[in-house]
Design a protein around this motif. Structure first.
Motif, PDB file in Angstrom:
ATOM      1  N   ARG A  93      53.909  -3.063  11.847  1.00 53.97           N
ATOM      2  CA  ARG A  93      54.149  -2.491  13.295  1.00 53.97           C
ATOM      3  C   ARG A  93      53.052  -1.512  13.824  1.00 53.97           C
ATOM      4  O   ARG A  93      53.328  -1.395  15.071  1.00 53.97           O
ATOM      5  CB  ARG A  93      55.563  -2.236  13.260  1.00 53.97           C
ATOM      6  N   ASP A  94      52.420  -0.991  12.877  1.00 51.52           N
ATOM      7  CA  ASP A  94      51.441   0.041  13.336  1.00 51.52           C
ATOM      8  C   ASP A  94      50.040  -0.554  13.744  1.00 51.52           C
ATOM      9  O   ASP A  94      49.590  -1.041  12.552  1.00 51.52           O
ATOM     10  CB  ASP A  94      51.315   1.146  12.322  1.00 51.52           C
ATOM     11  N   PRO A  95      49.649  -0.580  14.931  1.00 53.50           N
ATOM     12  CA  PRO A  95      48.075  -1.140  14.916  1.00 53.50           C
ATOM     13  C   PRO A  95      47.264  -0.777  14.343  1.00 53.50           C
ATOM     14  O   PRO A  95      46.189  -1.396  13.728  1.00 53.50           O
ATOM     15  CB  PRO A  95      48.001  -1.043  16.617  1.00 53.50           C
ATOM     16  N   LYS A  96      47.183   0.587  13.675  1.00 57.92           N
ATOM     17  CA  LYS A  96      46.005   1.248  12.997  1.00 57.92           C
ATOM     18  C   LYS A  96      46.399   0.734  11.571  1.00 57.92           C
ATOM     19  O   LYS A  96      45.279   0.512  10.885  1.00 57.92           O
ATOM     20  CB  LYS A  96      46.365   2.919  12.853  1.00 57.92           C
ATOM     21  N   TYR A  97      47.554   0.308  11.057  1.00 52.89           N
ATOM     22  CA  TYR A  97      47.730  -0.255   9.766  1.00 52.89           C
ATOM     23  C   TYR A  97      47.050  -1.655   9.749  1.00 52.89           C
ATOM     24  O   TYR A  97      46.267  -1.901   8.936  1.00 52.89           O
ATOM     25  CB  TYR A  97      49.037  -0.239   9.402  1.00 52.89           C
ATOM     26  N   LEU A 159      51.233   5.949   2.707  1.00 50.26           N
ATOM     27  CA  LEU A 159      51.020   5.514   4.048  1.00 50.26           C
ATOM     28  C   LEU A 159      51.895   6.491   5.140  1.00 50.26           C
ATOM     29  O   LEU A 159      51.780   6.149   6.272  1.00 50.26           O
ATOM     30  CB  LEU A 159      51.398   4.073   4.327  1.00 50.26           C
ATOM     31  N   ALA A 160      52.503   7.206   4.516  1.00 50.65           N
ATOM     32  CA  ALA A 160      53.874   8.059   5.458  1.00 50.65           C
ATOM     33  C   ALA A 160      52.856   8.640   6.542  1.00 50.65           C
ATOM     34  O   ALA A 160      53.848   8.817   7.746  1.00 50.65           O
ATOM     35  CB  ALA A 160      54.352   8.695   4.652  1.00 50.65           C
ATOM     36  N   ASP A 161      51.840   9.206   6.378  1.00 49.47           N
ATOM     37  CA  ASP A 161      51.409  10.266   7.333  1.00 49.47           C
ATOM     38  C   ASP A 161      50.739   9.324   8.437  1.00 49.47           C
ATOM     39  O   ASP A 161      49.903   9.985   9.525  1.00 49.47           O
ATOM     40  CB  ASP A 161      50.673  11.219   6.675  1.00 49.47           C
ATOM     41  N   GLY A 162      50.466   8.126   8.420  1.00 56.51           N
ATOM     42  CA  GLY A 162      49.857   7.464   9.487  1.00 56.51           C
ATOM     43  C   GLY A 162      48.221   7.419   9.152  1.00 56.51           C
ATOM     44  O   GLY A 162      47.609   6.799   9.935  1.00 56.51           O
ATOM     45  N   ASN A 163      47.761   7.565   8.158  1.00 58.84           N
ATOM     46  CA  ASN A 163      46.436   7.950   7.828  1.00 58.84           C
ATOM     47  C   ASN A 163      45.943   6.986   6.993  1.00 58.84           C
ATOM     48  O   ASN A 163      46.486   6.778   5.699  1.00 58.84           O
ATOM     49  CB  ASN A 163      46.108   9.371   7.326  1.00 58.84           C
ATOM     50  N   TYR A 164      45.066   5.823   7.248  1.00 57.80           N
ATOM     51  CA  TYR A 164      44.908   4.855   6.338  1.00 57.80           C
ATOM     52  C   TYR A 164      43.527   4.756   5.895  1.00 57.80           C
ATOM     53  O   TYR A 164      42.803   3.826   5.557  1.00 57.80           O
ATOM     54  CB  TYR A 164      45.079   3.511   7.143  1.00 57.80           C
ATOM     55  N   GLY A 165      42.539   5.853   5.791  1.00 63.19           N
ATOM     56  CA  GLY A 165      41.370   6.120   5.513  1.00 63.19           C
ATOM     57  C   GLY A 165      41.107   5.774   4.046  1.00 63.19           C
ATOM     58  O   GLY A 165      39.920   5.373   4.030  1.00 63.19           O
TER      59      GLY A 165
END
Length: 206
Positions: A93-97, A159-165
């Motif tokens: 659901r997260d476009p960044k992911y 993945l909880a913090d929304g940082n997928y680097g």
């Protein structure tokens, strides 16, 4: 079943539907006490009710094996941690992911899809008979699925913090692309067989 729902052979109602409150056995409403047949474990994710991912990934869920659920959890985790990537569906659901996963595989359009079989009928049935979850039921299912929740958090909390680097970009050098091509090998084998049969026929004067 979906097939009966699509054909109209089954019309779900409040009276004929299974209740979430009784969905508290390892194999749901049709609990199995043995595993027989073509599939060794007899396990179906769609029939499962408790700690389903632990049982699915662990592969030790057959009742007569009597493998403790804690041990199944350890085996499931050991298998999952061997994968290069585990995709968490809810995070799509997260476009960044989504962008990070597309970058990993070097593709675009990950969320482009058709309509899965039974989806529309299932959604219609859910709208006509909305699920009402009591607090006591939620608490009981949370307790019963303790190991599945633990497994989920072990895999997904990074993945909880929304940082997928930390998800790497596509690099073809990570894969042995030219090591073996099954389709190509099968075609070459078929050609060799055909050539052999042709040569045999010619030698026999055919």
């Amino acid at each position: 079943p979906c097939q009966k729902l699509v054909k109209g052979d089954f019309v779900p109602t409040e009276e004929n539907a299974y209740k979430l409150e009784t969905w508290n056995e390892t194999n749901g409403h049709n609990s199995k006490d043995s595993c027989r047949g073509r599939h060794a474990t007899g396990f179906k994710l769609g029939d499962c009710a408790i700690n389903c991912y632990t049982q699915w990934f662990g592969g030790l869920n057959c009742p007569q094996w009597e493998v403790p659920m804690e041990q199944q959890y350890e085996v499931a985790m050991s298998k999952l941690l061997k994968y290069n990537l585990v995709v968490v569906i809810e995070k799509l659901r997260d476009p960044k992911y989504v962008q990070a996963i597309e970058g990993f595989f070097g593709v675009e359009g990950l969320l482009e899809r058709g309509v899965p079989f039974c989806e529309r009928k299932s959604h219609q049935a859910n709208e006509e008979n909305p699920l009402v979850v009591l607090n006591e039921t939620r608490a009981r299912l949370t307790e019963l699925n303790r190991l599945d929740l633990k497994l989920y958090h072990e895999i997904s909390d990074c993945l909880a913090d929304g940082n997928y680097g930390h998800i790497p970009k596509w690099d073809g050098r990570r894969f042995m692309l030219d090591s073996f091509n099954f389709t190509k090998a099968r075609i070459e084998k078929q050609r060799a067989k055909a050539a052999k049969e042709k040569a045999k026929a010619m030698s026999n004067g055919g």
